[in-house]
Design an enzyme around this catalytic site. Structure first.
Site, PDB file in Angstrom:
ATOM      1  N   HIS A   1      38.269  90.491  64.718  1.00 32.14           N
ATOM      2  CA  HIS A   1      39.682  90.169  64.896  1.00 32.14           C
ATOM      3  C   HIS A   1      40.397  90.045  63.548  1.00 32.14           C
ATOM      4  CE1 HIS A   1      43.214  87.682  66.068  1.00 32.14           C
ATOM      5  NE2 HIS A   1      43.112  88.384  67.186  1.00 32.14           N
TER       6      HIS A   1
ATOM      7  N   HIS B   1      37.150  85.653  74.012  1.00 29.92           N
ATOM      8  CA  HIS B   1      37.276  86.384  75.278  1.00 29.92           C
ATOM      9  C   HIS B   1      36.036  86.263  76.163  1.00 29.92           C
ATOM     10  CE1 HIS B   1      41.074  88.354  74.169  1.00 29.92           C
ATOM     11  NE2 HIS B   1      40.579  88.314  72.938  1.00 29.92           N
TER      12      HIS B   1
ATOM     13  N   SER C   1      38.142  92.014  71.471  1.00 32.43           N
ATOM     14  CA  SER C   1      39.432  91.901  72.138  1.00 32.43           C
ATOM     15  C   SER C   1      40.072  93.237  72.472  1.00 32.43           C
ATOM     16  CB  SER C   1      40.395  91.082  71.282  1.00 32.43           C
ATOM     17  OG  SER C   1      40.577  91.681  70.010  1.00 32.43           O
TER      18      SER C   1
ATOM     19  N   LYS D   1      42.796  82.043  76.699  1.00 32.46           N
ATOM     20  CA  LYS D   1      42.320  83.088  77.605  1.00 32.46           C
ATOM     21  C   LYS D   1      41.881  82.435  78.923  1.00 32.46           C
ATOM     22  CE  LYS D   1      42.567  85.286  73.583  1.00 32.46           C
ATOM     23  NZ  LYS D   1      43.004  84.637  72.331  1.00 32.46           N
TER      24      LYS D   1
ATOM     25  N   GLU E   1      32.479  88.892  66.978  1.00 31.02           N
ATOM     26  CA  GLU E   1      33.074  88.350  68.190  1.00 31.02           C
ATOM     27  C   GLU E   1      32.032  88.391  69.305  1.00 31.02           C
ATOM     28  OE1 GLU E   1      37.138  89.587  69.208  1.00 31.02           O
ATOM     29  OE2 GLU E   1      37.234  90.593  67.258  1.00 31.02           O
TER      30      GLU E   1
ATOM     31  N   ASP F   1      33.114  84.281  67.145  1.00 31.22           N
ATOM     32  CA  ASP F   1      34.393  83.991  67.787  1.00 31.22           C
ATOM     33  C   ASP F   1      34.282  84.492  69.223  1.00 31.22           C
ATOM     34  OD1 ASP F   1      36.947  84.013  68.841  1.00 31.22           O
ATOM     35  OD2 ASP F   1      37.900  84.888  67.089  1.00 31.22           O
TER      36      ASP F   1
END
Length: 387
Positions: free
Chosen positions: A133, A207, A179, A236, A175, A204
């Site tokens: 991200h 999502h 995303s 989210k 992540e 991270d």
């Protein structure tokens, strides 16, 4: 070049590249349906994966919190802004995810920036997934550490970078669910490579939290991985906003002493923390919502299997349809809006050049007929010459 000339040139270049961003004004908030610019649409652009932004128990918890604490925190958590509501939420999150501590941040962007800015020093290095991200990459670029990027979801690429001679500390970043592509990281392999090299792993899971794993504990729990640093966000599946960093006791105290994003920001409203506690309980007990979301994902992917459209390798609520050129993605999004469907055309620089796409997101609150209508429109486009 004057400031004004610089601004005008930048805007002109963005328009020429069919990458100009425009905001639409919502009159309804973001639910299964959305009202934009006076028109009503089925909403396939929301990150509210479980529909909790409109959950009655969450709304009542916010209202009750506001009656008790007011509508704002009125200060940094280091001054007067850390309330019982914040402390209880941090403890609930730590217990739920199996970490000694959780620290609340005003946003996921702030949490990622704070961790990297506070932790990394000269002679350190950051090894980040190429598709990480923007908040992670920007923080890494601005830190005193050296940034290197490994090939997307390729543990061997990370391992090669880890083996390079280095004298400082190493933080690997990825992540849980990406995303823009919607795919999941191979966390077990990435974490093993880090452990072998004496590096830390930061995940991270914006999502994945609330959606993946037992009780919605996220992608790390689903893959039986416990990274040294876990960032979760509440914008989210939790249906609200804000974020938390899960970490060790000593690391939490280090952030409290040195993380400027934490020290010098007004903390989230206590009423929001109350609502997040209620949302957490709904997430924990939300197997019904996760099951419905998975059914909707399966329905969508099966419905486009023979369409000729290029779906990306995602089993998550994020279902990108790869289009390619910027204008083609804009045209397709516009066509869907004319059929009462709202979805976003994602273009560079958010994604690599030549990979513009529709970023379709699914929610547990979508009805079967909603997805059928989306599928009918998309399938009709591929069957119609010139569309």
């Amino acid at each position: 070049m004057s400031f004004q000339h610089r601004i005008e040139q930048g805007l002109a270049e963005r328009r020429a590249a069919d990458a100009y961003r425009r905001r639409a004004v919502s009159q309804s908030g973001s639910g299964r349906e959305i009202s934009l610019n006076g028109q009503r649409y089925l909403n396939f652009s929301s990150n509210d994966y479980l529909g909790l932004s409109r959950d009655p128990t969450v709304i009542r918890a916010w209202q009750s919190g506001a009656e008790r604490y007011g509508v704002g925190s009125a200060g940094s958590g280091h001054v007067t802004g850390f309330t019982t509501a914040h402390a209880e939420l941090e403890q609930q999150l730590a217990d739920w995810l199996g970490y000694p501590r959780a620290l609340l941040f005003i946003s996921g962007y702030a949490a990622n920036q704070a961790v990297i800015a506070t932790l990394m020093q000269n002679n350190d290095r950051i090894l980040a997934d190429k598709f990480s991200h923007a908040s992670l990459i920007e923080a890494s670029m601005h830190s005193p550490a050296t940034l290197r990027r490994f090939q997307h979801n390729q543990p061997t690429s990370l391992d090669k970078l880890l083996q390079a001679e280095h004298s400082g500390q190493t933080l690997a970043i990825t992540e849980g669910v990406f995303s823009m592509d919607g795919d999941s990281a191979p966390l077990a392999a990435l974490h093993h490579a880090c452990q072998q090299a004496g590096a830390w792993l930061m995940v991270d899971d914006a999502h994945g939290i609330g959606v993946n794993g037992s009780q919605g504990r996220g992608t790390c729990a689903a893959q039986k991985v416990k990274p040294e640093l876990l960032v979760i966000t509440f914008g989210k599946a939790f249906g609200l906003s804000g974020a938390a960093v899960l970490c060790s006791e000593s690391m939490a105290e280090y952030f409290i002493q040195f993380a400027r994003h934490l020290i010098y920001s007004t903390s989230m409203p206590p009423a929001q923390a109350c609502a997040l506690s209620a949302a957490l309980q709904r997430v924990i007990a939300g197997d019904d919502l996760r099951q419905q979301l998975q059914q909707n994902i399966t329905q969508f992917r099966n419905g486009l299997a023979d369409s000729g459209l290029q779906l990306m390798n995602s089993q998550s609520a994020i279902q990108p349809v790869l289009v390619g050129e910027n204008q083609a993605a804009i045209d397709l999004a516009r066509h869907l809006s004319e059929q009462g469907i709202w979805t976003s055309a994602i273009r560079p620089p958010t994604v690599p050049p030549g990979t513009a796409r529709l970023r379709i997101t699914l929610s547990a609150v979508h009805h079967e007929q909603d997805i059928n209508h989306l599928l009918e429109v998309l399938n009709a486009v591929t069957a119609t010459p010139g569309e």
